[in-house]
Design an enzyme around this catalytic site. Structure first.
Site, PDB file in Angstrom:
ATOM      1  CG  HIS A 477      -5.703   7.528  -3.240  1.00 49.31           C
ATOM      2  ND1 HIS A 477      -4.471   6.982  -3.535  1.00 49.31           N
ATOM      3  CD2 HIS A 477      -6.570   6.994  -4.140  1.00 49.31           C
ATOM      4  CE1 HIS A 477      -4.590   6.148  -4.555  1.00 49.31           C
ATOM      5  NE2 HIS A 477      -5.849   6.149  -4.940  1.00 49.31           N
ATOM      6  CG  ASP A 494      -7.963   4.582  -7.032  1.00 49.12           C
ATOM      7  OD1 ASP A 494      -6.938   4.049  -6.560  1.00 49.12           O
ATOM      8  OD2 ASP A 494      -8.683   5.346  -6.366  1.00 49.12           O
ATOM      9  CB  CYS A 547      -1.576   7.848  -5.239  1.00 51.90           C
ATOM     10  SG  CYS A 547      -1.308   9.117  -3.981  1.00 51.90           S
TER      11      CYS A 547
END
Length: 588
Positions: A477, A494, A547
């Protein structure tokens, strides 16, 4: 009845009176039940029994069957038929314990991937047997697969692993889930540029992919987080000295794909959460268009809400949470709720000042035909090690560029190159002074402490900058930390809504050590704050593969001091723009 018995006894007596032959053919050796469906070929070719004894056995069986039929008793054959396997062409002998009923057809199921058919006609190889036809179908189920994790998963898998041997995300902890067998193959015509001639069949695999992908990816991150706290969970990433790749996690072995001349052959296997190689889930351009088309209007309006939140603080938090939930339920029949929310938001949009609308139009950028052609060539077939762009002491190969295809995971080289482009742009007038650290900075700092990265800022004084960008990679991630030296704060962004307090603490301690080394002064840590942005404050990804793109776009907007107003549906366009920007080494 008596005639029949007399006939049988007479046959036995005649056989007993005949002298035994001098040399009898060897009998075939029996095979154990475990080797019934073995694919190994028996190389021992042994002659069959002599025809006379074989004839007698079939006569006895035929007589017993006729007698059973006469009295109406059920009759079972305990023969050892020869089974011809469809997968390897060998002949396998069923063990004597196998019982075949005289029903028209029988089915046996065993494990494996091939089918075996047994047909016993009215005549045996010797032309004597006339018992009913027996059809035995041996269907071997698909074996359960365990994949590597984005699997997605995709895919699966796993997801055609990362080109040029960069740092790879290898396996998905959810890969232990079994596959559901499905026997279906579809050959599908796909246009790379979204042509009109092809229709997509209704595929079970793709049902709910977008609906469930984000939740599955979040579960993966939770598993990895547990592993980071001392559990024995195996690491999902292997490190390479030059870069890291993430595509392996969401692709599945069952999702095999060929893109030769626009044709893809897909073996449809239900997409469970196995991060598979997950070649994980690659969806076609048409699938992406269908997904984005249904969400475009809603997400544009949600973008307004994100933008408005920047001016009104936390006032809209309850409404935004509901809106994000509605977006995640888009595939489960919540159209009525969305229509009501859209109408309310559209009414509020009319009250936005023209400046806000102008800000949103910045994202409405269209690529020219020449740009589209250049992008397609870069994403097309070619040597993966071919260098397409070189700058900032970095070389971008075709394999690196192809991580910018839809639903692929970005690697270190692409992200580092893009961060350097942002730094170059910040040298122009009107942009805040900016410095970006490498994607390898934080892992090195965490493992080796300040001394391990002491020389990474040689020739650069971080305290002369206004913003410092730190891309963070945690196994599978990407996220971003922004050091704002003007406001003396660290922000963690995030796209999956996770918190990064520990990351911010490590980076704040790094600033303290850097200040002692470069300026010989201590920071007043009481003046510094760190904060993890909440999901309603920044755009959130709705799949398991963007991401890296969200991290780059966070950095892009922040480096311009602009509110973060982009949405998930813009990611395909942003990916194409980034390809062109890297090739030409300038931002659009």
């Amino acid at each position: 009845m008596y005639r029949w018995l007399t006939k049988v006894l007479g046959t036995i007596l005649r056989l007993c009176e005949r002298p035994a032959p001098g040399a009898r053919a060897l009998l075939k050796r029996r095979r154990s039940s475990s080797s019934l469906f073995s694919t190994a070929v028996d190389t021992d070719e042994i002659p069959a029994k002599r025809p006379r004894l074989d004839c007698f056995i079939h006569q006895v069986k035929n007589s017993l069957y006729n007698a059973a039929s006469l009295f109406g008793f059920p009759f079972q054959l305990t023969t050892k038929p020869m089974v011809s396997s469809a997968c390897n062409g060998t002949r396998n002998v069923a063990p004597s314990g196998e019982v075949f009923s005289n029903s028209p057809s029988c089915e046996l199921t065993t494990s494996g991937s091939c089918s075996s058919m047994l047909k016993l006609g009215n005549k045996s190889p010797n032309g004597i047997s006339d018992y009913p036809k027996i059809r035995v179908t041996v269907a071997r189920d698909q074996p359960r697969r365990v994949l590597p994790s984005f699997g997605f998963t995709l895919k699966s898998e796993g997801y055609n692993r990362r080109p040029s041997g960069r740092r790879h995300s290898k396996s998905n902890p959810e890969s232990s889930l079994p596959w559901k067998p499905q026997e279906q193959g579809v050959t599908e015509m796909i246009s790379e540029e979204g042509g009109k001639g092809a229709r997509r069949p209704h595929c079970t695999v793709e049902e709910g992919v977008q609906k469930d992908e984000r939740e599955k990816y979040l579960k993966l991150l939770e598993r990895l987080k547990e592993g980071a706290h001392g559990s024995t969970f195996p690491p999902a990433v292997s490190h390479h000295s030059s870069q890291r790749t993430q595509m392996d996690t969401l692709k599945t072995k069952g999702w095999m794909e060929e893109q030769n001349h626009g044709v893809r052959t897909t073996h449809l296997v239900p997409k469970q959460y196995r991060v598979v190689e997950t070649r994980g889930p690659l969806c076609s351009v048409r699938s992406e268009k269908r997904y984005s088309k249904g969400k475009a209007d809603t997400e544009k309006v949600v973008g307004l809400r994100f933008e408005k939140d920047g001016t009104r603080g936390h006032q809209l938090e309850p409404d935004l949470s509901e809106e994000v939930s509605a977006r995640l339920r888009l595939g489960s029949g919540s159209n009525g709720l969305l229509r009501r929310k859209i109408s309310v938001l559209e009414a509020k949009e009319k009250n936005f000042p023209s400046k806000e609308k102008d800000r949103r139009t910045e994202d409405l950028f269209e690529l020219t035909e020449d740009m589209e052609k250049e992008i397609s060539n870069a994403l097309g077939h070619g040597p993966p090690d071919e260098i397409l762009s070189s700058a900032f002491k970095l070389r971008i190969t075709r394999g690196d560029i192809q991580t910018l295809k839809n639903y692929h995971w970005l690697n270190d080289e692409v992200i580092n190159f893009y961060m350097n482009l942002l730094v170059e742009r910040s040298k122009k007038q009107g942009y805040p002074a900016l410095h970006a650290l490498s994607t390898f900075f934080y892992p090195k700092l965490k493992s080796g402490g300040y001394q391990a990265v002491k020389r990474w800022t040689k020739g650069v004084n971080l305290f002369d900058q206004e913003l410092v960008l730190v891309p963070i990679h945690r196994k599978v991630h990407w996220s971003l930390v922004v050091m704002d030296l003007r406001k003396k704060c660290l922000k963690y962004l995030d796209s999956m809504g996770q918190k990064g307090h520990r990351i911010c603490e490590i980076l704040l301690q790094y600033l303290q050590d850097e200040s002692k080394t470069k300026r010989n002064t201590d920071l007043n840590l009481l003046e510094w704050t760190h904060y993890s942005m909440k999901p309603h404050e920044i755009p959130q990804q709705l799949n398991g593969s963007d991401c890296g793109m969200f991290t780059c776009k966070y950095a892009d907007y922040i480096s311009r001091d602009k509110p973060i107003t982009f949405t998930q549906h813009q990611m395909p366009l942003f990916r194409k723009k980034m390809v062109w920007e890297i090739l030409h080494q300038q931002l659009l």
